[in-house]
Design a protein around this motif. Structure first.
Motif, short mmCIF file in Angstrom:
data_model
loop_
_atom_site.label_atom_id
_atom_site.label_comp_id
_atom_site.label_asym_id
_atom_site.label_seq_id
_atom_site.Cartn_x
_atom_site.Cartn_y
_atom_site.Cartn_z
N SER A 36 0.54 -3.42 5.12
CA SER A 36 1.24 -2.97 3.91
C SER A 36 1.17 -1.45 3.79
N LEU A 37 0.83 -0.77 4.88
CA LEU A 37 0.58 0.67 4.81
C LEU A 37 1.77 1.44 4.26
N ALA A 38 2.97 1.13 4.71
CA ALA A 38 4.15 1.88 4.23
C ALA A 38 4.35 1.67 2.73
N ALA A 39 4.28 0.42 2.30
CA ALA A 39 4.47 0.12 0.88
C ALA A 39 3.36 0.70 0.02
N ASP A 40 2.19 0.89 0.63
CA ASP A 40 1.03 1.38 -0.12
C ASP A 40 1.11 2.87 -0.43
N GLU A 41 2.13 3.55 0.03
CA GLU A 41 2.25 4.97 -0.31
C GLU A 41 2.19 5.17 -1.82
N LEU A 87 -1.71 9.68 7.60
CA LEU A 87 -2.75 8.67 7.79
C LEU A 87 -2.63 8.00 9.15
N PRO A 88 -3.74 7.61 9.73
CA PRO A 88 -3.68 6.83 10.98
C PRO A 88 -3.14 5.44 10.70
N ASP A 89 -2.73 4.76 11.74
CA ASP A 89 -2.26 3.38 11.57
C ASP A 89 -3.39 2.54 10.96
N GLY A 90 -3.00 1.61 10.14
CA GLY A 90 -3.99 0.74 9.52
C GLY A 90 -3.33 -0.46 8.91
N GLU A 91 -4.15 -1.41 8.56
CA GLU A 91 -3.63 -2.63 7.94
C GLU A 91 -3.10 -2.36 6.55
N ASP A 92 -3.67 -1.34 5.92
CA ASP A 92 -3.25 -0.96 4.57
C ASP A 92 -3.74 0.46 4.31
N VAL A 93 -3.38 1.00 3.16
CA VAL A 93 -3.76 2.38 2.86
C VAL A 93 -5.27 2.52 2.72
N HIS A 94 -5.95 1.49 2.26
CA HIS A 94 -7.40 1.57 2.05
C HIS A 94 -8.13 1.69 3.39
N ALA A 95 -7.75 0.84 4.33
CA ALA A 95 -8.37 0.91 5.66
C ALA A 95 -7.99 2.20 6.37
N ALA A 96 -6.75 2.65 6.19
CA ALA A 96 -6.31 3.88 6.85
C ALA A 96 -7.07 5.09 6.33
N ILE A 97 -7.30 5.14 5.03
CA ILE A 97 -8.07 6.26 4.46
C ILE A 97 -9.50 6.22 4.95
N GLU A 98 -10.08 5.03 5.01
CA GLU A 98 -11.45 4.92 5.51
C GLU A 98 -11.54 5.37 6.97
N THR A 99 -10.55 4.97 7.76
CA THR A 99 -10.53 5.41 9.16
C THR A 99 -10.42 6.92 9.25
N ALA A 100 -9.56 7.50 8.40
CA ALA A 100 -9.38 8.96 8.40
C ALA A 100 -10.66 9.66 7.98
N VAL A 101 -11.42 9.10 7.08
CA VAL A 101 -12.70 9.67 6.67
C VAL A 101 -13.69 9.63 7.83
N ILE A 102 -13.77 8.48 8.49
CA ILE A 102 -14.69 8.33 9.62
C ILE A 102 -14.31 9.28 10.76
N SER A 117 -15.38 -4.18 -1.96
CA SER A 117 -14.47 -4.86 -1.04
C SER A 117 -13.07 -4.27 -1.24
N ARG A 118 -12.22 -4.52 -0.29
CA ARG A 118 -10.83 -4.13 -0.54
C ARG A 118 -10.22 -4.96 -1.67
N LEU A 328 -1.10 -12.15 -2.60
CA LEU A 328 -1.08 -11.09 -3.60
C LEU A 328 -0.52 -9.78 -3.05
N GLN A 329 -0.57 -9.62 -1.74
CA GLN A 329 0.03 -8.44 -1.13
C GLN A 329 1.52 -8.34 -1.45
N ARG A 330 2.18 -9.50 -1.57
CA ARG A 330 3.61 -9.53 -1.84
C ARG A 330 3.91 -9.54 -3.34
N ALA A 331 2.89 -9.71 -4.15
CA ALA A 331 3.11 -9.81 -5.59
C ALA A 331 3.38 -8.45 -6.23
N THR A 332 2.65 -7.44 -5.80
CA THR A 332 2.66 -6.17 -6.51
C THR A 332 4.02 -5.48 -6.51
#
Length: 495
Positions: A36-41, A87-102, A117-118, A328-332
């Motif tokens: 959902s990375l693109a939609a998570d912008e 952001l690097p590729d990721g499953e979602d914006v949360h994981a991508a930000i965490e990857t970018a931090v690491i 948790s996410r 719920l990913q599709r709900a928002t």
């Protein structure tokens, strides 16, 4: 918008086994389908704020040392400056930000995710962003009400025909008509503010759904993020989307109000009662004489978008088991679609009303069309002692016998129905006044009516309500701004 956290980090953050687990789920043909990375912008800024508040709290609680906290917060600043697109590729914006931090900090960057948790993270991000969007919607509605009140004030005595079933019914005024929509929008404002209040509660710290053994301070993160309170039950906080449904439904209700207003103006423009500004109209690509109310037709269509969003959201949420489900990913997205479509439609509809020119001469001429003063004559007879149903029969007979009933027509009908002549109940002048649209409107001075004095009272009440709602809106925005300033000050103490 995101998936369930596959691992739960401990006090020491990510370890080698965590990396193995991440690698195991990092590929495969369904990765793009899951992402959902693109939609998570839309919640990129919200996630950064949530990350910062969580890191500050972890440091204050002694779960994260100050040096690691500073490094993580510094990395978050860099990520914010680079933007979502970096952001690097990721499953979602949360994981991508965490990857970018690491990537910037090293393995210790994974400590950012300690004690959460996410699931609670994304629920918090949605609420954080949605509350701001709701305040933007409230701003648009309050502005629309102010514009309607200005038109109502200007045309408090401008006669116009009133309709039921699209038939001439009773004379009224443009001011009374505009106030009817302002009052509906006032209730829409109440619903949006109510949705805001229930959205502005923090689920952060509930973790996946069963809480965490770490000594966290949920009230502190709620404070830093400007939330009014904490959701007590961690399972409820992670899984509930009723706040999103409530907001989307309130927006759909608002869209329905706007659709009715737009439909009226489209019909009025067609009848020549109102001339819409060129700014809210268009012309035909082939017929140069045309002036089309296109913007208002699109406002009507936005109501369909909002209603579809409610239906889609309800369908997605129906029957989901506790606690988190990937549905719920599709709900928002339904909520985002509704708030964007309806907020813009509100501004357009209000602008169309504010800039329209009312054809006062035609409206006055049409105000009494179709014997629309008939009810006034029946009321006059009833006030003189004739049972209302009998008076109704007299006036109905007059309407049947004449296309444009006058005193003589009413007198003849009274002779058919009543035992006594019409003059035994009312004099000619009173009947002729009742037949006059302006006099008919002036007589309807009960609370909420179209008489000028009644309209003036309604205007005064409505302006007080608008001022109160503007104050509430300003207070809520100030509280969010203060929280943001406090959070940035706390972050600055570590960076």
């Amino acid at each position: 918008m995101t998936g369930e956290e596959p691992t739960e980090d401990g006090a020491n953050g990510a370890d080698s086994s965590d990396v193995v687990r991440r690698d195991r789920f990092s590929g495969g043909p369904a990765r793009g389908f899951l992402s959902s990375l693109a939609a998570d912008e839309r919640i990129f800024a919200a996630d950064l704020a949530v990350d910062r508040a969580h890191v500050v709290m972890l440091a204050e609680q002694g779960i994260l040392d100050d040096e690691d906290a500073g490094a993580i917060l510094d990395a978050l600043d860099e990520i914010e400056a680079a933007g979502h697109g970096a952001l690097p590729d990721g499953e979602d914006v949360h994981a991508a930000i965490e990857t970018a931090v690491i990537e910037r900090v090293g393995p210790d960057g994974g400590r950012m995710h300690t004690a959460r948790s996410r699931n609670d993270e994304v629920a918090t991000c949605i609420r954080y962003r949605l509350r701001g969007d709701l305040l933007e919607a409230v701003e648009a509605v309050v502005g629309a009400r102010e514009q309607l009140l200005d038109v109502a004030d200007e045309h408090a005595e401008t006669l116009m025909p009133g309709f039921t079933h699209l038939q001439y019914a009773q004379p009224t005024t443009v001011g009374h008509y505009c106030l009817s929509y302002e009052r509906a929008l006032a209730r829409d404002t109440e619903r949006l503010l109510g949705a805001y209040e229930r959205t502005n509660r923090s689920p952060l710290g509930g973790a996946a759904f069963a809480g965490t053994p770490f000594d966290i301070d949920r009230e502190r993160t709620a404070e830093l993020l400007g939330f009014d309170s904490v959701l007590e039950n961690s399972m409820d906080g992670a899984s509930a989307r009723d706040f999103l449904l409530e907001a989307t439904t309130a927006l759909a209700n608002l869209a329905t109000t706007l659709s009715g207003l737009s439909e009226d103006l489209v019909v009025f423009a067609n009848d020549g009662y109102v001339d819409l500004s060129d700014d809210y109209s268009s012309t035909s690509s082939i017929m140069p004489q045309k002036k089309n109310p296109d913007t208002l037709e699109l406002v009507r269509a936005r109501a369909g978008d909002a209603h579809g969003a409610v239906s889609g959201l309800l369908t997605t949420l129906k029957g989901l088991p506790r606690a988190y489900n990937r549905d719920l990913q599709r709900a928002t997205g339904h909520g985002w679609e509704a708030v964007d479509a309806v907020t813009e439609a509100t501004e357009v509809a209000a602008g169309a009303v504010a800039t329209a020119a009312w054809n006062e001469d035609l409206l006055e001429a049409e105000a009494g069309a179709g014997f629309s003063t008939a009810t006034g004559v029946a009321d006059l007879l009833a006030m003189a002692g004739v049972p209302f149903r009998t008076a109704h029969e007299v006036v109905a007979m007059a309407a049947e016998e004449s296309t444009d009933p006058d005193y003589e027509a009413v007198e003849a009908a009274a002779g058919e129905v009543l035992d006594d002549p019409l003059s035994s109940y009312v004099d000619r002048e009173a009947v002729e006044d009742a037949l006059d649209p302006a006099a008919s409107v002036a007589s309807r001075d009960s609370a909420g009516g179209p008489a000028p004095d009644a309209v003036a009272d309604q205007l005064a009440t409505a302006r007080e309500d608008v001022a109160a709602d503007r104050e509430t809106l300003a207070d809520e925005r100030d509280e969010l701004a203060d929280a943001d300033e406090q959070l940035r000050a706390e972050v600055a103490g570590y960076v």
